[in-house]
Design a protein around this motif. Structure first.
Motif, PDB file in Angstrom:
ATOM      1  N   THR A   8      48.185  36.865  36.394  1.00 53.43           N
ATOM      2  CA  THR A   8      47.333  38.025  36.650  1.00 53.43           C
ATOM      3  C   THR A   8      47.258  38.272  38.140  1.00 53.43           C
ATOM      4  O   THR A   8      47.381  37.335  38.949  1.00 53.43           O
ATOM      5  CB  THR A   8      45.908  37.790  36.111  1.00 53.43           C
ATOM      6  OG1 THR A   8      45.353  36.666  36.785  1.00 53.43           O
ATOM      7  CG2 THR A   8      45.924  37.572  34.622  1.00 53.43           C
ATOM      8  N   THR A   9      47.040  39.482  38.527  1.00 52.80           N
ATOM      9  CA  THR A   9      46.907  39.813  39.942  1.00 52.80           C
ATOM     10  C   THR A   9      45.455  40.165  40.217  1.00 52.80           C
ATOM     11  O   THR A   9      44.758  40.709  39.359  1.00 52.80           O
ATOM     12  CB  THR A   9      47.798  41.000  40.320  1.00 52.80           C
ATOM     13  OG1 THR A   9      47.450  42.094  39.501  1.00 52.80           O
ATOM     14  CG2 THR A   9      49.254  40.653  40.123  1.00 52.80           C
ATOM     15  N   PRO A  10      44.999  39.866  41.391  1.00 53.88           N
ATOM     16  CA  PRO A  10      43.605  40.216  41.710  1.00 53.88           C
ATOM     17  C   PRO A  10      43.481  41.752  41.829  1.00 53.88           C
ATOM     18  O   PRO A  10      44.436  42.427  42.179  1.00 53.88           O
ATOM     19  CB  PRO A  10      43.359  39.532  43.025  1.00 53.88           C
ATOM     20  CG  PRO A  10      44.693  39.290  43.616  1.00 53.88           C
ATOM     21  CD  PRO A  10      45.646  39.155  42.475  1.00 53.88           C
ATOM     22  N   PRO A  11      42.323  42.282  41.512  1.00 58.13           N
ATOM     23  CA  PRO A  11      42.157  43.738  41.605  1.00 58.13           C
ATOM     24  C   PRO A  11      42.202  44.219  43.072  1.00 58.13           C
ATOM     25  O   PRO A  11      41.742  43.526  43.969  1.00 58.13           O
ATOM     26  CB  PRO A  11      40.789  43.983  40.999  1.00 58.13           C
ATOM     27  CG  PRO A  11      40.082  42.676  41.113  1.00 58.13           C
ATOM     28  CD  PRO A  11      41.139  41.613  41.059  1.00 58.13           C
ATOM     29  N   LEU A  12      42.809  45.361  43.276  1.00 61.61           N
ATOM     30  CA  LEU A  12      42.907  45.948  44.613  1.00 61.61           C
ATOM     31  C   LEU A  12      41.732  46.876  44.832  1.00 61.61           C
ATOM     32  O   LEU A  12      41.482  47.785  44.052  1.00 61.61           O
ATOM     33  CB  LEU A  12      44.213  46.707  44.770  1.00 61.61           C
ATOM     34  CG  LEU A  12      45.483  45.845  44.757  1.00 61.61           C
ATOM     35  CD1 LEU A  12      46.696  46.730  44.787  1.00 61.61           C
ATOM     36  CD2 LEU A  12      45.481  44.902  45.934  1.00 61.61           C
ATOM     37  N   ARG A  13      40.982  46.720  45.925  1.00 61.09           N
ATOM     38  CA  ARG A  13      39.852  47.581  46.237  1.00 61.09           C
ATOM     39  C   ARG A  13      39.847  47.879  47.740  1.00 61.09           C
ATOM     40  O   ARG A  13      40.439  47.150  48.519  1.00 61.09           O
ATOM     41  CB  ARG A  13      38.531  46.887  45.889  1.00 61.09           C
ATOM     42  CG  ARG A  13      38.311  46.782  44.400  1.00 61.09           C
ATOM     43  CD  ARG A  13      36.909  46.327  44.123  1.00 61.09           C
ATOM     44  NE  ARG A  13      36.980  45.034  43.422  1.00 61.09           N
ATOM     45  CZ  ARG A  13      35.930  44.323  43.112  1.00 61.09           C
ATOM     46  NH1 ARG A  13      34.754  44.712  43.483  1.00 61.09           N
ATOM     47  NH2 ARG A  13      36.063  43.237  42.446  1.00 61.09           N
TER      48      ARG A  13
ATOM     49  N   TRP B 174      41.054  50.310  49.712  1.00 54.14           N
ATOM     50  CA  TRP B 174      42.250  50.666  50.453  1.00 54.14           C
ATOM     51  C   TRP B 174      41.957  51.864  51.221  1.00 54.14           C
ATOM     52  O   TRP B 174      41.903  52.878  51.391  1.00 54.14           O
ATOM     53  CB  TRP B 174      43.422  50.875  49.512  1.00 54.14           C
ATOM     54  CG  TRP B 174      44.192  49.589  49.316  1.00 54.14           C
ATOM     55  CD1 TRP B 174      43.993  48.692  48.377  1.00 54.14           C
ATOM     56  CD2 TRP B 174      45.272  49.128  50.110  1.00 54.14           C
ATOM     57  NE1 TRP B 174      44.877  47.661  48.475  1.00 54.14           N
ATOM     58  CE2 TRP B 174      45.692  47.913  49.568  1.00 54.14           C
ATOM     59  CE3 TRP B 174      45.928  49.580  51.239  1.00 54.14           C
ATOM     60  CZ2 TRP B 174      46.717  47.163  50.096  1.00 54.14           C
ATOM     61  CZ3 TRP B 174      46.972  48.840  51.741  1.00 54.14           C
ATOM     62  CH2 TRP B 174      47.354  47.630  51.167  1.00 54.14           C
TER      63      TRP B 174
END
Length: 83
Positions: free
Chosen positions: A76-81, A83
């Motif tokens: 899983t990838t961490p959520p992107l916030r 930006w």
């Protein structure tokens, strides 16, 4: 009974009893059985070394293929916030 008395008692018993009669064909039979036991032990020892070497090779091959020391990739990838 101290040691000297025990030794004297044993010597007396050994001097009174005649030595046992041994069959004439006993020596070749014992040599044959002894040689067979030595061959079996040697074969068992060689088999154990062969199994140990095979297990070592199998472990090395598994370790090279599986690489258990490497961390598995993240699924899983961490959520992107922000930006």
């Amino acid at each position: 009974m101290n040691r000297a008395e025990r030794e004297a008692a044993v010597r007396l018993i050994m001097e009174r009893t005649p030595p046992p009669h041994v069959p004439a064909d006993l020596h070749p039979e014992v040599v044959r059985r002894g040689a067979r036991i030595v061959r079996r032990r040697r074969a068992a020892r060689r088999l154990m070394w062969l199994l140990l070497c095979a297990a070592t090779v199998a472990f090395v091959v598994w370790a090279i293929v599986a690489q258990p020391w490497v961390e598995p990739p993240s699924e899983t990838t961490p959520p992107l916030r922000d930006w």
